[in-house]
Design a protein around this motif. Structure first.
Motif, PDB file in Angstrom:
ATOM      1  N   GLU A  90       0.815  -1.219   0.000  1.00 57.15           N
ATOM      2  CA  GLU A  90       0.000   0.000   0.000  1.00 57.15           C
ATOM      3  C   GLU A  90       0.852   1.274   0.000  1.00 57.15           C
ATOM      4  N   SER A  91       2.120   1.144   0.359  1.00 58.98           N
ATOM      5  CA  SER A  91       2.983   2.332   0.405  1.00 58.98           C
ATOM      6  C   SER A  91       3.743   2.557  -0.905  1.00 58.98           C
ATOM      7  N   TRP A  92       3.422   1.796  -1.937  1.00 55.96           N
ATOM      8  CA  TRP A  92       4.126   1.922  -3.220  1.00 55.96           C
ATOM      9  C   TRP A  92       4.003   3.351  -3.754  1.00 55.96           C
ATOM     10  N   PRO A  93       5.118   3.938  -4.221  1.00 57.02           N
ATOM     11  CA  PRO A  93       5.069   5.324  -4.713  1.00 57.02           C
ATOM     12  C   PRO A  93       4.196   5.463  -5.956  1.00 57.02           C
ATOM     13  N   ASN A  94       3.682   6.660  -6.160  1.00 54.28           N
ATOM     14  CA  ASN A  94       2.896   6.966  -7.354  1.00 54.28           C
ATOM     15  C   ASN A  94       3.284   8.374  -7.782  1.00 54.28           C
ATOM     16  N   LEU A  95       4.271   8.467  -8.668  1.00 48.79           N
ATOM     17  CA  LEU A  95       4.832   9.766  -9.032  1.00 48.79           C
ATOM     18  C   LEU A  95       4.036  10.412 -10.156  1.00 48.79           C
ATOM     19  N   SER A  96       3.973  11.714 -10.121  1.00 43.84           N
ATOM     20  CA  SER A  96       3.263  12.453 -11.162  1.00 43.84           C
ATOM     21  C   SER A  96       4.177  12.830 -12.319  1.00 43.84           C
ATOM     22  N   GLU A  97       5.478  12.806 -12.085  1.00 45.39           N
ATOM     23  CA  GLU A  97       6.448  13.160 -13.115  1.00 45.39           C
ATOM     24  C   GLU A  97       7.638  12.202 -13.056  1.00 45.39           C
ATOM     25  N   PRO A  98       8.339  12.023 -14.181  1.00 46.70           N
ATOM     26  CA  PRO A  98       9.547  11.182 -14.181  1.00 46.70           C
ATOM     27  C   PRO A  98      10.625  11.773 -13.280  1.00 46.70           C
ATOM     28  N   ILE A  99      11.485  10.917 -12.785  1.00 44.86           N
ATOM     29  CA  ILE A  99      12.590  11.361 -11.932  1.00 44.86           C
ATOM     30  C   ILE A  99      13.905  10.777 -12.430  1.00 44.86           C
ATOM     31  N   LYS A 100      14.980  11.398 -11.998  1.00 47.40           N
ATOM     32  CA  LYS A 100      16.304  10.858 -12.239  1.00 47.40           C
ATOM     33  C   LYS A 100      16.628   9.870 -11.115  1.00 47.40           C
ATOM     34  N   PRO A 101      17.496   8.900 -11.367  1.00 44.59           N
ATOM     35  CA  PRO A 101      17.805   7.894 -10.339  1.00 44.59           C
ATOM     36  C   PRO A 101      18.807   8.410  -9.311  1.00 44.59           C
ATOM     37  N   ASP A 102      18.458   9.485  -8.631  1.00 48.27           N
ATOM     38  CA  ASP A 102      19.370  10.054  -7.635  1.00 48.27           C
ATOM     39  C   ASP A 102      18.674  10.257  -6.291  1.00 48.27           C
ATOM     40  N   ASN A 103      17.617   9.498  -6.067  1.00 47.25           N
ATOM     41  CA  ASN A 103      16.892   9.546  -4.799  1.00 47.25           C
ATOM     42  C   ASN A 103      17.114   8.219  -4.086  1.00 47.25           C
ATOM     43  N   PHE A 104      18.087   8.194  -3.180  1.00 44.66           N
ATOM     44  CA  PHE A 104      18.485   6.935  -2.555  1.00 44.66           C
ATOM     45  C   PHE A 104      17.329   6.300  -1.790  1.00 44.66           C
ATOM     46  N   ASN A 105      16.573   7.096  -1.077  1.00 47.19           N
ATOM     47  CA  ASN A 105      15.470   6.549  -0.274  1.00 47.19           C
ATOM     48  C   ASN A 105      14.426   5.854  -1.140  1.00 47.19           C
ATOM     49  N   LEU A 106      14.213   6.394  -2.337  1.00 40.11           N
ATOM     50  CA  LEU A 106      13.219   5.802  -3.224  1.00 40.11           C
ATOM     51  C   LEU A 106      13.752   4.537  -3.895  1.00 40.11           C
ATOM     52  N   ILE A 107      14.920   4.627  -4.511  1.00 44.87           N
ATOM     53  CA  ILE A 107      15.403   3.489  -5.298  1.00 44.87           C
ATOM     54  C   ILE A 107      15.825   2.321  -4.430  1.00 44.87           C
ATOM     55  N   SER A 108      16.125   2.561  -3.173  1.00 44.32           N
ATOM     56  CA  SER A 108      16.563   1.473  -2.310  1.00 44.32           C
ATOM     57  C   SER A 108      15.401   0.666  -1.734  1.00 44.32           C
ATOM     58  N   ARG A 109      14.195   1.175  -1.851  1.00 46.50           N
ATOM     59  CA  ARG A 109      13.068   0.478  -1.228  1.00 46.50           C
ATOM     60  C   ARG A 109      12.133  -0.195  -2.228  1.00 46.50           C
ATOM     61  N   ILE A 110      12.335   0.064  -3.522  1.00 45.67           N
ATOM     62  CA  ILE A 110      11.473  -0.551  -4.527  1.00 45.67           C
ATOM     63  C   ILE A 110      12.106  -1.840  -5.034  1.00 45.67           C
ATOM     64  N   SER A 111      11.286  -2.823  -5.326  1.00 43.58           N
ATOM     65  CA  SER A 111      11.756  -4.147  -5.718  1.00 43.58           C
ATOM     66  C   SER A 111      12.709  -4.101  -6.905  1.00 43.58           C
ATOM     67  N   LYS A 112      13.698  -4.992  -6.865  1.00 44.81           N
ATOM     68  CA  LYS A 112      14.679  -5.081  -7.951  1.00 44.81           C
ATOM     69  C   LYS A 112      14.157  -5.873  -9.145  1.00 44.81           C
ATOM     70  N   MET A 113      13.027  -6.540  -9.040  1.00 45.83           N
ATOM     71  CA  MET A 113      12.596  -7.530 -10.019  1.00 45.83           C
ATOM     72  C   MET A 113      12.463  -6.952 -11.431  1.00 45.83           C
ATOM     73  N   ALA A 114      13.045  -7.651 -12.399  1.00 48.00           N
ATOM     74  CA  ALA A 114      13.005  -7.200 -13.795  1.00 48.00           C
ATOM     75  C   ALA A 114      11.594  -7.219 -14.347  1.00 48.00           C
ATOM     76  N   TRP A 115      10.748  -8.123 -13.827  1.00 45.93           N
ATOM     77  CA  TRP A 115       9.375  -8.211 -14.346  1.00 45.93           C
ATOM     78  C   TRP A 115       8.468  -7.088 -13.838  1.00 45.93           C
ATOM     79  N   LEU A 116       8.998  -6.211 -13.033  1.00 40.40           N
ATOM     80  CA  LEU A 116       8.207  -5.072 -12.548  1.00 40.40           C
ATOM     81  C   LEU A 116       8.429  -3.811 -13.374  1.00 40.40           C
ATOM     82  N   LYS A 117       9.072  -3.963 -14.513  1.00 35.76           N
ATOM     83  CA  LYS A 117       9.396  -2.785 -15.311  1.00 35.76           C
ATOM     84  C   LYS A 117       9.171  -3.065 -16.797  1.00 35.76           C
ATOM     85  N   ALA A 118       8.844  -2.014 -17.520  1.00 32.92           N
ATOM     86  CA  ALA A 118       8.816  -2.060 -18.979  1.00 32.92           C
ATOM     87  C   ALA A 118       9.922  -1.127 -19.468  1.00 32.92           C
TER      88      ALA A 118
END
Length: 291
Positions: A133-161
């Motif tokens: 339920e805490s999954w982020p929902n961003l309104s705009e694209p971001i650069k991969p420089d937010n450590f708190n965000l990228i460290s908590r989202i699943s690494k799984m390849a099937w979760l991305k297009a």
């Protein structure tokens, strides 16, 4: 067009049917599905796939001459894909009916992103559904420089297009070895090389937990811990000269992610069976900090 890559190895027929039907019945029909059979020994599996592909023109079959593992098998799919967008679906999981339509709309709306990170349901053998339920929902694209965000989202390849040209232009493929946790390297490589990505909590994917014979069903082992560490080592070799956010903060990311995953499987420092892995990991971390 979207290219859906489905690696398969001895997948139980009932799971495989649900997976392929979920792709076949998409609201967006502008796709190809590449099934890569990793030299399955189950005749039930192989016969079913051949019959399915024969009766469904949007589906293609590639059969590995030997068992190569999930990473190299996905690489074969990438190299044979004709679509502009790459989507991975494991053969014991399935998609929501409008997943491809959502993916297309996102890339139309945000045409400068390199990949789209969506959400999922976890399905138990008792058919109970769970999601974060805490999954982020961003309104705009971001650069991969937010450590708190990228460290908590699943690494799984099937979760991305992914945009295929992003992957091929940056030579982003899975490690050509039969390794557990193959998504670890791939995720870091993508985050290091990408310019922008978008995160939405749209639940496009159904992950089926506890499938008999699956990689995750046989627990954790020293070999899996070694493979996890090898993924991080290979990832650092891939990105260390990038001068990217990820290369600068790799030690922090490794320290957070590696030990977090071992703790998830209740593997702690002091455990004699895994102590050699902890020793190697600390040697590697020390090396990264010096560079």
């Amino acid at each position: 067009m979207i290219s859906i890559i489905v690696p398969c190895y001895n997948t139980p027929k009932n799971y495989l049917i649900k997976c392929l039907e979920s792709i076949q019945n998409q609201t967006n029909q502008d796709f190809e599905c590449i099934i890569v059979d990793d030299c399955s020994s189950s005749t039930t599996t192989t016969k079913f796939i051949k019959k399915w592909v024969l009766n469904n023109s949007k589906f293609k079959l590639i059969v590995n001459k030997k068992n190569m593992g999930l990473g190299p098998t996905r690489n074969i799919g990438i190299k044979n894909a004709m679509g502009e967008i790459i989507l991975f679906v494991d053969s014991d999981d399935y998609l929501s009916f409008n997943a491809l339509e959502d993916v297309k709309n996102i890339f139309d709306q945000y045409n400068d992103i390199d990949f789209y990170w969506f959400s999922f349901y976890a399905v138990t053998p008792e058919k109970q559904y769970y999601f974060d339920e805490s999954w982020p929902n961003l309104s705009e694209p971001i650069k991969p420089d937010n450590f708190n965000l990228i460290s908590r989202i699943s690494k799984m390849a099937w979760l991305k297009a992914y945009k295929k040209k992003f992957l091929t232009n940056n030579s982003i493929y899975f490690i050509e070895e039969k390794l557990y946790s193959e998504d670890t390297f791939y995720n870091i490589a993508c985050l290091s090389k990408c310019n922008k990505f978008i995160v939405k909590n749209t639940k496009n994917y159904f992950y089926c937990a506890g499938v008999p014979g699956s990689i995750t069903s046989d627990g954790f082992s020293v070999k899996k811990a070694e493979d996890l560490l090898r993924n991080f080592v290979k990832a650092y070799e891939f990105i260390k000269n990038d001068n990217s956010f990820f290369s600068k903060y790799f030690a922090s990311f490794f320290n957070f992610s590696f030990y977090k995953e071992l703790q998830q499987f209740k593997v702690f420092k002091g455990n004699k069976e895994f102590q050699s892995i902890f020793n190697k990991s600390e040697e590697f971390l020390s090396l990264v900090k010096k560079q």
